[in-house]
Motif scaffolding. Structure first.
Motif, PDB file in Angstrom:
ATOM      1  N   SER A   1     119.752  64.716 -20.540  1.00 39.63           N
ATOM      2  CA  SER A   1     120.625  65.845 -20.219  1.00 39.63           C
ATOM      3  C   SER A   1     121.782  65.360 -19.343  1.00 39.63           C
ATOM      4  CB  SER A   1     119.837  66.923 -19.473  1.00 39.63           C
ATOM      5  OG  SER A   1     119.468  66.448 -18.184  1.00 39.63           O
ATOM      6  N   VAL A   2     122.823  66.172 -19.231  1.00 43.17           N
ATOM      7  CA  VAL A   2     123.964  65.791 -18.398  1.00 43.17           C
ATOM      8  C   VAL A   2     123.529  65.651 -16.933  1.00 43.17           C
ATOM      9  CG1 VAL A   2     126.269  66.432 -17.614  1.00 43.17           C
ATOM     10  CG2 VAL A   2     125.587  66.896 -19.961  1.00 43.17           C
ATOM     11  N   LYS A   3     122.632  66.496 -16.484  1.00 48.12           N
ATOM     12  CA  LYS A   3     122.176  66.412 -15.097  1.00 48.12           C
ATOM     13  C   LYS A   3     121.472  65.083 -14.817  1.00 48.12           C
ATOM     14  CE  LYS A   3     121.732  71.379 -14.159  1.00 48.12           C
ATOM     15  NZ  LYS A   3     120.809  72.478 -13.792  1.00 48.12           N
ATOM     16  N   VAL A   4     120.657  64.650 -15.762  1.00 48.75           N
ATOM     17  CA  VAL A   4     119.963  63.366 -15.593  1.00 48.75           C
ATOM     18  C   VAL A   4     120.969  62.222 -15.632  1.00 48.75           C
ATOM     19  CG1 VAL A   4     118.288  61.773 -16.608  1.00 48.75           C
ATOM     20  CG2 VAL A   4     117.776  64.229 -16.499  1.00 48.75           C
ATOM     21  N   ILE A   5     121.923  62.289 -16.567  1.00 44.35           N
ATOM     22  CA  ILE A   5     122.959  61.254 -16.654  1.00 44.35           C
ATOM     23  C   ILE A   5     123.722  61.163 -15.336  1.00 44.35           C
ATOM     24  CG2 ILE A   5     125.142  60.628 -17.763  1.00 44.35           C
ATOM     25  CD1 ILE A   5     123.995  61.868 -20.356  1.00 44.35           C
ATOM     26  N   ALA A   6     124.108  62.327 -14.792  1.00 50.65           N
ATOM     27  CA  ALA A   6     124.860  62.351 -13.533  1.00 50.65           C
ATOM     28  C   ALA A   6     124.055  61.699 -12.408  1.00 50.65           C
ATOM     29  CB  ALA A   6     125.220  63.789 -13.178  1.00 50.65           C
ATOM     30  N   ARG A   7     122.760  62.038 -12.325  1.00 50.36           N
ATOM     31  CA  ARG A   7     121.927  61.488 -11.254  1.00 50.36           C
ATOM     32  C   ARG A   7     121.755  59.980 -11.401  1.00 50.36           C
ATOM     33  NH1 ARG A   7     117.730  64.149 -12.262  1.00 50.36           N
ATOM     34  NH2 ARG A   7     116.376  62.553 -13.138  1.00 50.36           N
ATOM     35  N   ARG A   8     121.490  59.518 -12.611  1.00 46.90           N
ATOM     36  CA  ARG A   8     121.256  58.090 -12.817  1.00 46.90           C
ATOM     37  C   ARG A   8     122.525  57.267 -12.621  1.00 46.90           C
ATOM     38  NH1 ARG A   8     117.033  57.339 -17.915  1.00 46.90           N
ATOM     39  NH2 ARG A   8     115.359  58.648 -17.073  1.00 46.90           N
ATOM     40  N   CYS A   9     123.663  57.855 -12.925  1.00 45.97           N
ATOM     41  CA  CYS A   9     124.933  57.126 -12.802  1.00 45.97           C
ATOM     42  C   CYS A   9     125.591  57.307 -11.437  1.00 45.97           C
ATOM     43  CB  CYS A   9     125.909  57.565 -13.895  1.00 45.97           C
ATOM     44  SG  CYS A   9     125.382  57.129 -15.570  1.00 45.97           S
ATOM     45  N   GLY A  10     125.027  58.172 -10.615  1.00 45.91           N
ATOM     46  CA  GLY A  10     125.621  58.420  -9.309  1.00 45.91           C
ATOM     47  C   GLY A  10     126.949  59.147  -9.390  1.00 45.91           C
TER      48      GLY A  10
ATOM     49  N   ASN B   1     129.166  63.005  -9.935  1.00 37.73           N
ATOM     50  CA  ASN B   1     129.007  64.450  -9.791  1.00 37.73           C
ATOM     51  C   ASN B   1     128.925  65.092 -11.170  1.00 37.73           C
ATOM     52  OD1 ASN B   1     131.677  65.344 -10.720  1.00 37.73           O
ATOM     53  ND2 ASN B   1     132.465  64.450  -8.815  1.00 37.73           N
ATOM     54  N   LEU B   2     128.396  66.308 -11.226  1.00 34.90           N
ATOM     55  CA  LEU B   2     128.108  66.960 -12.499  1.00 34.90           C
ATOM     56  C   LEU B   2     129.381  67.227 -13.304  1.00 34.90           C
ATOM     57  CD1 LEU B   2     125.707  67.920 -14.120  1.00 34.90           C
ATOM     58  CD2 LEU B   2     125.902  70.158 -13.030  1.00 34.90           C
ATOM     59  N   SER B   3     130.444  67.647 -12.640  1.00 36.98           N
ATOM     60  CA  SER B   3     131.694  67.943 -13.332  1.00 36.98           C
ATOM     61  C   SER B   3     132.249  66.704 -14.034  1.00 36.98           C
ATOM     62  CB  SER B   3     132.720  68.486 -12.341  1.00 36.98           C
ATOM     63  OG  SER B   3     133.973  68.677 -12.965  1.00 36.98           O
ATOM     64  N   THR B   4     132.266  65.577 -13.319  1.00 34.85           N
ATOM     65  CA  THR B   4     132.755  64.328 -13.910  1.00 34.85           C
ATOM     66  C   THR B   4     131.892  63.930 -15.099  1.00 34.85           C
ATOM     67  OG1 THR B   4     133.626  63.552 -11.797  1.00 34.85           O
ATOM     68  CG2 THR B   4     133.174  61.880 -13.464  1.00 34.85           C
ATOM     69  N   SER B   5     130.592  64.100 -14.965  1.00 36.70           N
ATOM     70  CA  SER B   5     129.678  63.729 -16.049  1.00 36.70           C
ATOM     71  C   SER B   5     129.922  64.566 -17.293  1.00 36.70           C
ATOM     72  CB  SER B   5     128.231  63.885 -15.588  1.00 36.70           C
ATOM     73  OG  SER B   5     127.957  63.019 -14.502  1.00 36.70           O
ATOM     74  N   TYR B   6     130.166  65.856 -17.134  1.00 43.44           N
ATOM     75  CA  TYR B   6     130.467  66.710 -18.287  1.00 43.44           C
ATOM     76  C   TYR B   6     131.723  66.233 -18.996  1.00 43.44           C
ATOM     77  CZ  TYR B   6     126.957  70.401 -17.875  1.00 43.44           C
ATOM     78  OH  TYR B   6     125.773  71.108 -17.890  1.00 43.44           O
ATOM     79  N   HIS B   7     132.774  65.905 -18.228  1.00 44.64           N
ATOM     80  CA  HIS B   7     134.014  65.424 -18.836  1.00 44.64           C
ATOM     81  C   HIS B   7     133.784  64.121 -19.607  1.00 44.64           C
ATOM     82  CE1 HIS B   7     136.599  68.446 -17.179  1.00 44.64           C
ATOM     83  NE2 HIS B   7     136.341  68.118 -15.919  1.00 44.64           N
ATOM     84  N   LEU B   8     132.999  63.229 -19.027  1.00 43.91           N
ATOM     85  CA  LEU B   8     132.766  61.940 -19.664  1.00 43.91           C
ATOM     86  C   LEU B   8     131.953  62.081 -20.953  1.00 43.91           C
ATOM     87  CD1 LEU B   8     132.002  59.730 -16.541  1.00 43.91           C
ATOM     88  CD2 LEU B   8     134.024  59.605 -17.991  1.00 43.91           C
ATOM     89  N   VAL B   9     130.869  62.848 -20.915  1.00 46.29           N
ATOM     90  CA  VAL B   9     130.031  62.955 -22.116  1.00 46.29           C
ATOM     91  C   VAL B   9     130.760  63.697 -23.236  1.00 46.29           C
ATOM     92  CG1 VAL B   9     127.864  62.760 -20.843  1.00 46.29           C
ATOM     93  CG2 VAL B   9     128.810  65.024 -21.306  1.00 46.29           C
ATOM     94  N   ARG B  10     131.586  64.685 -22.886  1.00 46.00           N
ATOM     95  CA  ARG B  10     132.356  65.384 -23.917  1.00 46.00           C
ATOM     96  C   ARG B  10     133.354  64.442 -24.583  1.00 46.00           C
ATOM     97  NH1 ARG B  10     133.303  70.591 -20.073  1.00 46.00           N
ATOM     98  NH2 ARG B  10     131.372  71.739 -20.579  1.00 46.00           N
ATOM     99  N   THR B  11     134.005  63.610 -23.775  1.00 44.53           N
ATOM    100  CA  THR B  11     134.952  62.646 -24.334  1.00 44.53           C
ATOM    101  C   THR B  11     134.244  61.626 -25.213  1.00 44.53           C
ATOM    102  OG1 THR B  11     136.391  62.871 -22.401  1.00 44.53           O
ATOM    103  CG2 THR B  11     136.701  60.906 -23.761  1.00 44.53           C
ATOM    104  N   LEU B  12     133.100  61.118 -24.735  1.00 43.43           N
ATOM    105  CA  LEU B  12     132.357  60.128 -25.505  1.00 43.43           C
ATOM    106  C   LEU B  12     131.801  60.721 -26.798  1.00 43.43           C
ATOM    107  CD1 LEU B  12     130.538  58.338 -22.546  1.00 43.43           C
ATOM    108  CD2 LEU B  12     132.239  57.317 -24.067  1.00 43.43           C
ATOM    109  N   CYS B  13     131.425  61.988 -26.762  1.00 39.86           N
ATOM    110  CA  CYS B  13     130.979  62.667 -27.981  1.00 39.86           C
ATOM    111  C   CYS B  13     132.134  62.818 -28.971  1.00 39.86           C
ATOM    112  CB  CYS B  13     130.397  64.038 -27.655  1.00 39.86           C
ATOM    113  SG  CYS B  13     128.710  63.986 -27.032  1.00 39.86           S
TER     114      CYS B  13
END
Length: 243
Positions: A31-40, A42-54
């Motif tokens: 999940s995005v929350k797990v990705i954010a935690r493992r990568c250190g 914040n949640l907002s940045t993680s959402y932007h990154l996964v959407r772009t990578l998708c």
């Protein structure tokens, strides 16, 4: 190669690659929350990154909202393998070697101080070695493939590769210093079939040799701590076929 952070590091690219690494290492979609935690992150940045990578095809969003590696990663992987200019008929010779000896056959090359396995033909008399698969980097100091290629190099270059790569201990038999590797190689002559016994994996032996006139090595693996004479003979025949 260096571990020093470049002065012009682009943080967003670095974070995106960190996300890809975490998702690819996971044994299940994240999940995005797990990705954010493992990568250190914040949640907002993680959402932007996964959407772009998708959007670019490097991640895939499942119906449950979790993320896994996308098809573009596989495409880049195959393109990377195809970029290596292999010896003519290499794939055919590997398949023949595996079929006639019964042992898994490997084709590898040293590039940027890394030993890269480029092609594999599986054989039933060899164990499955997860670190000796096509596209993966592995240890030059603990494998017969790596030792054969190191033996073909001038000492200064060889020692630089060993120092840069590091000498990780895989088993109790693994050489863990440049001096240990140099002492072992000093007993060999360039071009001969190099064998290692239990240095890379417990109760596994490997043999490898450089294809004459090239920077490629082919090799085989075997269960136990010996290389059968027939397998060694088939390896030599394969070297002649590629020369």
């Amino acid at each position: 190669m260096t571990d020093d952070e470049p002065s012009d590091l682009i943080r967003s690219v670095s974070r995106a690659l960190r996300v890809l690494e975490e998702v690819s290492r996971a044994d299940r979609p994240l999940s995005v929350k797990v990705i954010a935690r493992r990568c250190g992150l914040n949640l907002s940045t993680s959402y932007h990154l996964v959407r772009t990578l998708c959007y670019e095809g490097y991640l895939h969003r499942r119906p449950d909202g979790d993320y896994m590696i996308g098809s573009k990663v596989a495409e880049r992987f195959h393109e990377m393998l195809e970029a290596f200019e292999r010896p003519p008929r290499a794939a055919e010779v590997l398949r023949q070697l595996a079929a006639e000896s019964g042992h898994t056959a490997y084709l590898a090359q040293l590039t940027d101080a890394r030993l890269v396995v480029v092609d594999v033909a599986e054989g039933p008399r060899s164990p499955w070695l997860e670190d000796l698969q096509a596209g993966l980097e592995t240890a030059p100091h603990a494998t017969a493939l790596g030792k054969a290629l190191l033996l073909s190099l001038p000492p200064r270059i060889r020692q630089g590769i060993l120092t840069e790569y590091g000498l990780r201990r895989f088993t109790a038999a693994t050489p863990t210093s440049v001096e240990d590797v140099e002492e072992e190689l000093a007993r060999l002559r360039p071009g001969q079939v190099v064998e290692e016994y239990g240095q890379f994996r417990e109760e596994v032996a490997c043999a490898g040799a450089v294809v004459p006139g090239t920077q490629w090595a082919i090799g085989i693996s075997a269960r136990g701590l010996s290389i059968p004479a027939l397998a060694r003979a088939r390896l030599r025949e394969a070297l002649r076929d590629l020369t």
